[in-house]
Motif scaffolding. Structure first.
Motif, PDB file in Angstrom:
ATOM      1  N   THR A 185      -7.458   4.443  -0.224  1.00  0.00           N
ATOM      2  CA  THR A 185      -7.079   3.186   0.430  1.00  0.00           C
ATOM      3  C   THR A 185      -7.841   2.999   1.737  1.00  0.00           C
ATOM      4  O   THR A 185      -8.321   1.894   2.038  1.00  0.00           O
ATOM      5  CB  THR A 185      -5.573   3.169   0.705  1.00  0.00           C
ATOM      6  N   ASP A 215       0.395  12.175   8.754  1.00  0.00           N
ATOM      7  CA  ASP A 215       1.192  12.996   9.675  1.00  0.00           C
ATOM      8  C   ASP A 215       2.297  13.729   8.919  1.00  0.00           C
ATOM      9  O   ASP A 215       2.545  14.919   9.146  1.00  0.00           O
ATOM     10  CB  ASP A 215       1.806  12.123  10.773  1.00  0.00           C
ATOM     11  N   ASP A 216       2.967  13.013   8.003  1.00  0.00           N
ATOM     12  CA  ASP A 216       4.025  13.639   7.205  1.00  0.00           C
ATOM     13  C   ASP A 216       3.458  14.755   6.325  1.00  0.00           C
ATOM     14  O   ASP A 216       4.086  15.814   6.174  1.00  0.00           O
ATOM     15  CB  ASP A 216       4.710  12.585   6.329  1.00  0.00           C
ATOM     16  N   ALA A 230      -1.607   1.564  10.111  1.00  0.00           N
ATOM     17  CA  ALA A 230      -0.819   2.547  10.851  1.00  0.00           C
ATOM     18  C   ALA A 230       0.034   3.398   9.906  1.00  0.00           C
ATOM     19  O   ALA A 230       0.217   4.600  10.133  1.00  0.00           O
ATOM     20  CB  ALA A 230       0.066   1.842  11.877  1.00  0.00           C
ATOM     21  N   ASP A 231       0.550   2.774   8.837  1.00  0.00           N
ATOM     22  CA  ASP A 231       1.361   3.519   7.862  1.00  0.00           C
ATOM     23  C   ASP A 231       0.544   4.613   7.175  1.00  0.00           C
ATOM     24  O   ASP A 231       1.082   5.685   6.855  1.00  0.00           O
ATOM     25  CB  ASP A 231       1.928   2.564   6.804  1.00  0.00           C
ATOM     26  N   LEU A 232      -0.741   4.346   6.933  1.00  0.00           N
ATOM     27  CA  LEU A 232      -1.595   5.374   6.328  1.00  0.00           C
ATOM     28  C   LEU A 232      -1.673   6.604   7.228  1.00  0.00           C
ATOM     29  O   LEU A 232      -1.609   7.748   6.762  1.00  0.00           O
ATOM     30  CB  LEU A 232      -2.998   4.814   6.072  1.00  0.00           C
ATOM     31  N   ASP A 265       0.599   7.498   9.414  1.00  0.00           N
ATOM     32  CA  ASP A 265       1.911   8.137   9.410  1.00  0.00           C
ATOM     33  C   ASP A 265       2.094   9.002   8.160  1.00  0.00           C
ATOM     34  O   ASP A 265       2.704  10.082   8.228  1.00  0.00           O
ATOM     35  CB  ASP A 265       3.014   7.079   9.470  1.00  0.00           C
ATOM     36  N   GLU A 266       1.587   8.532   7.024  1.00  0.00           N
ATOM     37  CA  GLU A 266       1.686   9.322   5.798  1.00  0.00           C
ATOM     38  C   GLU A 266       0.926  10.643   5.930  1.00  0.00           C
ATOM     39  O   GLU A 266       1.391  11.691   5.459  1.00  0.00           O
ATOM     40  CB  GLU A 266       1.154   8.525   4.603  1.00  0.00           C
ATOM     41  N   PRO A 315      -0.193  -3.031  10.643  1.00  0.00           N
ATOM     42  CA  PRO A 315       0.860  -2.029  10.394  1.00  0.00           C
ATOM     43  C   PRO A 315       0.631  -1.193   9.145  1.00  0.00           C
ATOM     44  O   PRO A 315       1.069  -0.039   9.076  1.00  0.00           O
ATOM     45  CB  PRO A 315       2.138  -2.882  10.264  1.00  0.00           C
ATOM     46  N   HIS A 316      -0.062  -1.736   8.154  1.00  0.00           N
ATOM     47  CA  HIS A 316      -0.337  -0.976   6.937  1.00  0.00           C
ATOM     48  C   HIS A 316      -1.384   0.118   7.197  1.00  0.00           C
ATOM     49  O   HIS A 316      -1.312   1.194   6.597  1.00  0.00           O
ATOM     50  CB  HIS A 316      -0.801  -1.913   5.832  1.00  0.00           C
ATOM     51  N   VAL A 363      -4.136   7.971   0.044  1.00  0.00           N
ATOM     52  CA  VAL A 363      -4.401   7.497   1.407  1.00  0.00           C
ATOM     53  C   VAL A 363      -5.904   7.430   1.661  1.00  0.00           C
ATOM     54  O   VAL A 363      -6.403   6.457   2.255  1.00  0.00           O
ATOM     55  CB  VAL A 363      -3.718   8.426   2.432  1.00  0.00           C
TER      56      VAL A 363
END
Length: 317
Positions: free
Chosen positions: A181, A157-158, A150-152, A154-155, A147-148, A178
């Motif tokens: 990381t 995308d934002d 995936a969060d990268l 999503d960031e 999930p972490h 990002v």
């Protein structure tokens, strides 16, 4: 000695101190050490009677994910998230594992989040041999990390949705973080996938078929995360270039405005400078309408220059 041990005997699970872990006969023993290098080396060599090569591998200061068959067991290094703050260039903590039939020794320098999940499973009685243990560790690490990663994405995308010249500095900080990381994750996920695939293919009766399937599934998940972080890294690079272009366009636009203003005031400054000289015989200097004439001339020149720039569409560039 910092750490803990588990003993499984006829299905009964017992959590014991490290010094007591090897005291009695058990079907399966897991010893986990979290102490410093010197203490761990002393215990592994003197109490556990492990080979010097194994001890050195378990206590090495720098490790990358790998799998190596040795004697009747296997050495495995894996990387996962830690509950402690990690450096941006080295975001994952390591766990070193030595597995032989009936016993597993693991060593960490930083607390690994996935170990807590493995403790829960062994206390519930679902881990009864080294194969179950390694499959559980690999699954716990990849499940926690997924999930972490995936969060990268999503960031990013934002950031793409908020792409704007007025937010360049804020977005660049996010994109850079990002990207760093993702590079750190990719550095370990790629060899981790290879290590799990190699372990799943190792010969040995202590690895059951279901354990090999779980290891192969964890390797596939690591491979998918490797592809995802590579995609994130490439997207972050493209986003960084786009932000750099936006910043350049913003600077060019401001430079253009400054240049236009300078072009307008350059002839005006010349005229007012000439008539501001404290010398005699300036043309029409003594006439009562001279001031109004000079102001009118300056206004006409300014309007002409602005009209020229508007005709050339400079204001739209």
């Amino acid at each position: 000695m910092s750490g803990f041990g588990y003993r499984v005997t006829d299905g009964a699970v017992e959590r014991v101190a490290v010094k007591e872990a090897l005291a009695c006969t058990a079907d399966f023993v897991w010893v986990h050490l979290t102490s410093n290098e010197a203490e761990a080396q002393a215990w592994l060599r003197d109490a556990a009677k492990l080979d010097d090569y194994v001890v050195d591998a378990l206590t090495a200061s720098e490790t990358r994910p790998r799998c190596e068959a040795f004697a009747d067991g296997a050495l495995l290094n894996l990387r996962g998230r830690s509950s402690e703050e990690m450096a941006s260039g080295d975001p994952l903590a390591s766990v070193r594992i030595w597995a032989i039939k009936g016993r597993v020794y693991s060593v960490t320098r930083r607390p690994l989040i996935g170990i807590a999940d493995v403790e829960t499973q062994i206390a519930a009685g679902t881990i009864v041999d080294p194969g179950d243990f390694i499959a559980a560790v690999a699954t716990a690490i990849t499940t926690d990390l997924d999930p972490h990663v995936a969060d990268l994405g999503d960031e990013l995308d934002d950031c793409e949705e908020r792409l704007d010249a007025n937010r360049v500095f804020d977005l660049r900080r996010v994109v850079t973080r990002v990207r760093v990381t993702a590079i750190g994750y990719r550095r370990f996920l790629s060899p981790q996938r290879a290590a799990l695939e190699k372990l799943a293919a190792l010969p040995g009766a202590w690895l059951a078929e279901d354990d090999r399937r779980h290891l192969a599934a964890a390797a596939d998940r690591a491979a998918r995360m490797t592809e995802e972080v590579e995609s994130i890294r490439e997207r972050a690079s493209l986003m960084h270039e786009a932000l750099t272009d936006l910043r350049s366009e913003q600077i060019d636009s401001r430079s253009l405005i400054i240049s236009i203003i300078a072009m307008i005031f350059l002839p005006l400054t010349f005229i007012t400078g000439v008539y501001g000289m404290n010398v005699a015989d300036l043309p029409y200097a003594q006439e009562p309408w001279a001031f109004d004439a000079i102001m009118g001339l300056c206004a006409a020149i300014a309007a002409t220059v602005l009209g020229y720039f508007a005709h050339r569409h400079w204001f739209q560039k």
